[in-house]
Design a protein around this motif. Structure first.
Motif, PDB file in Angstrom:
ATOM      1  N   ASN A   1       0.772  -1.063  -0.043  1.00 46.76           N
ATOM      2  CA  ASN A   1      -0.063   0.065   0.064  1.00 46.76           C
ATOM      3  C   ASN A   1       1.066   1.168   0.057  1.00 46.76           C
ATOM      4  OD1 ASN A   1      -2.991  -1.256   0.776  1.00 46.76           O
ATOM      5  ND2 ASN A   1      -1.379  -2.286   1.967  1.00 46.76           N
ATOM      6  N   PHE A   2       0.678   2.280  -0.908  1.00 50.30           N
ATOM      7  CA  PHE A   2       1.314   3.398  -0.998  1.00 50.30           C
ATOM      8  C   PHE A   2       0.394   4.464  -0.741  1.00 50.30           C
ATOM      9  CE2 PHE A   2       4.152   1.167  -4.157  1.00 50.30           C
ATOM     10  CZ  PHE A   2       5.212   0.926  -3.321  1.00 50.30           C
ATOM     11  N   GLN A   3       1.012   5.621   0.119  1.00 55.51           N
ATOM     12  CA  GLN A   3       0.177   6.796   0.029  1.00 55.51           C
ATOM     13  C   GLN A   3       0.906   8.075  -0.358  1.00 55.51           C
ATOM     14  OE1 GLN A   3       0.869   5.196   3.487  1.00 55.51           O
ATOM     15  NE2 GLN A   3      -0.620   3.783   2.547  1.00 55.51           N
ATOM     16  N   GLU A   4       0.306   9.206  -0.534  1.00 52.84           N
ATOM     17  CA  GLU A   4       0.993  10.428  -1.011  1.00 52.84           C
ATOM     18  C   GLU A   4       1.415  10.110  -2.464  1.00 52.84           C
ATOM     19  OE1 GLU A   4       2.877  14.626   0.508  1.00 52.84           O
ATOM     20  OE2 GLU A   4       2.941  12.945   1.659  1.00 52.84           O
ATOM     21  N   VAL A   5       0.791   9.300  -3.157  1.00 55.36           N
ATOM     22  CA  VAL A   5       1.183   8.868  -4.577  1.00 55.36           C
ATOM     23  C   VAL A   5       1.361  10.081  -5.630  1.00 55.36           C
ATOM     24  CG1 VAL A   5       0.746   7.667  -6.739  1.00 55.36           C
ATOM     25  CG2 VAL A   5       0.263   6.544  -4.544  1.00 55.36           C
ATOM     26  N   ARG A   6       0.631  11.290  -5.343  1.00 54.26           N
ATOM     27  CA  ARG A   6       0.846  12.225  -6.186  1.00 54.26           C
ATOM     28  C   ARG A   6       0.873  12.139  -7.817  1.00 54.26           C
ATOM     29  NH1 ARG A   6       4.732  16.011  -3.714  1.00 54.26           N
ATOM     30  NH2 ARG A   6       5.719  14.502  -2.462  1.00 54.26           N
TER      31      ARG A   6
END
Length: 261
Positions: free
Chosen positions: A35-40
């Motif tokens: 899971n990745f966050q702040e992919v932007r």
């Protein structure tokens, strides 16, 4: 079935993909679900090696605003269903929630809002958190197993920040934010890392300023929570503080559904 999960705020997937530290980790990790966050970035904007990974199916939730927020989940495990957002228009435009249902549990990959300088977005954050908790409570009451991961942008207790007195009144450590994590736990959800480690100086985010990471002057903002009914299925939970590439480091969870629970 043993399942290994990892979660990481990458602080921009295009930026992190230019760093050797990221590929050293990505190419050698053994996670079943990432899971990745702040992919932007949108899926079409990222390197092909990350957009189409042979071993994984990938799912994205992108913000309407270009180059902002966003989450992504990569899974080796067959999914039952995938949905995006909380179903509330005013909370869903920033691409913060990805809900992936598997046979044994529902996974929430979330990039929680930052309450901002002088708490300018605190009301938005509280509304987001309360809507999420309402949904989690409803699913829990239906007997669903839940895993809630991501960058919560909240340090829960004094042990979760390097200098509690100095952090008072700062975004991410405000009473309203910390109280919400109290509510989450009172509703029957468990901070899996603290099942195994109650010691100090376990952080997942360090400011780029003042060499904070070298001094381990950090905050613990990234979590894996599970509903209490499956806490006995939790085999391990860890912080990978030796993995670089972002101002956050990855956190992990291992579940075993061969056990009771």
């Amino acid at each position: 079935m043993s399942i290994k999960l990892v979660s990481w705020n990458v602080n921009g997937i295009r930026a992190v993909s230019k760093k050797d530290e990221f590929w050293d980790w990505f190419d050698n990790n053994d996670a079943d679900i990432i899971n990745f966050q702040e992919v932007r970035a949108t899926k079409k904007d990222i390197p092909k090696k990350l957009a189409d990974v042979d071993e994984y199916d990938s799912y994205f939730n992108e913000a309407e605003k270009k180059g902002y927020s966003g989450v992504a989940t990569y899974s080796k495990i067959k999914t039952v269903d995938v949905s995006r957002g909380l179903g509330i228009e005013e909370l869903d435009s920033e691409g913060r929630v990805l809900k992936v249902e598997f046979e044994d549990f529902i996974l929430y990959n979330i990039y929680f809002p930052n309450s901002g300088m002088e708490a300018k977005r605190l009301d938005f954050k509280v509304a987001f958190c309360d809507a999420l908790l309402d949904e989690l409570k409803e699913l829990k009451s239906q007997g669903k197993n839940l895993v809630i991961t991501g960058d919560y942008n909240i340090a829960h207790n004094p042990i979760d920040v390097y200098n509690p007195k100095n952090c008072e009144g700062k975004s991410g450590y405000l009473p309203e934010e910390r109280a919400w994590l109290d509510e989450l736990e009172e509703a029957g959800f468990v901070d899996t890392f603290r099942m195994f480690d109650e010691s100090e100086n376990n952080f997942t985010w360090w400011s780029y300023r003042t060499r904070a990471r070298q001094r381990n002057a950090g905050w613990r903002l990234d979590y894996f929570y599970v509903n209490e009914e499956i806490k006995d299925n939790v085999k391990s939970a860890d912080i990978l503080s030796d993995v670089y590439g972002s101002d956050h480091c990855p956190v992990t969870l291992e579940l075993d559904f061969n056990k009771g629970g």
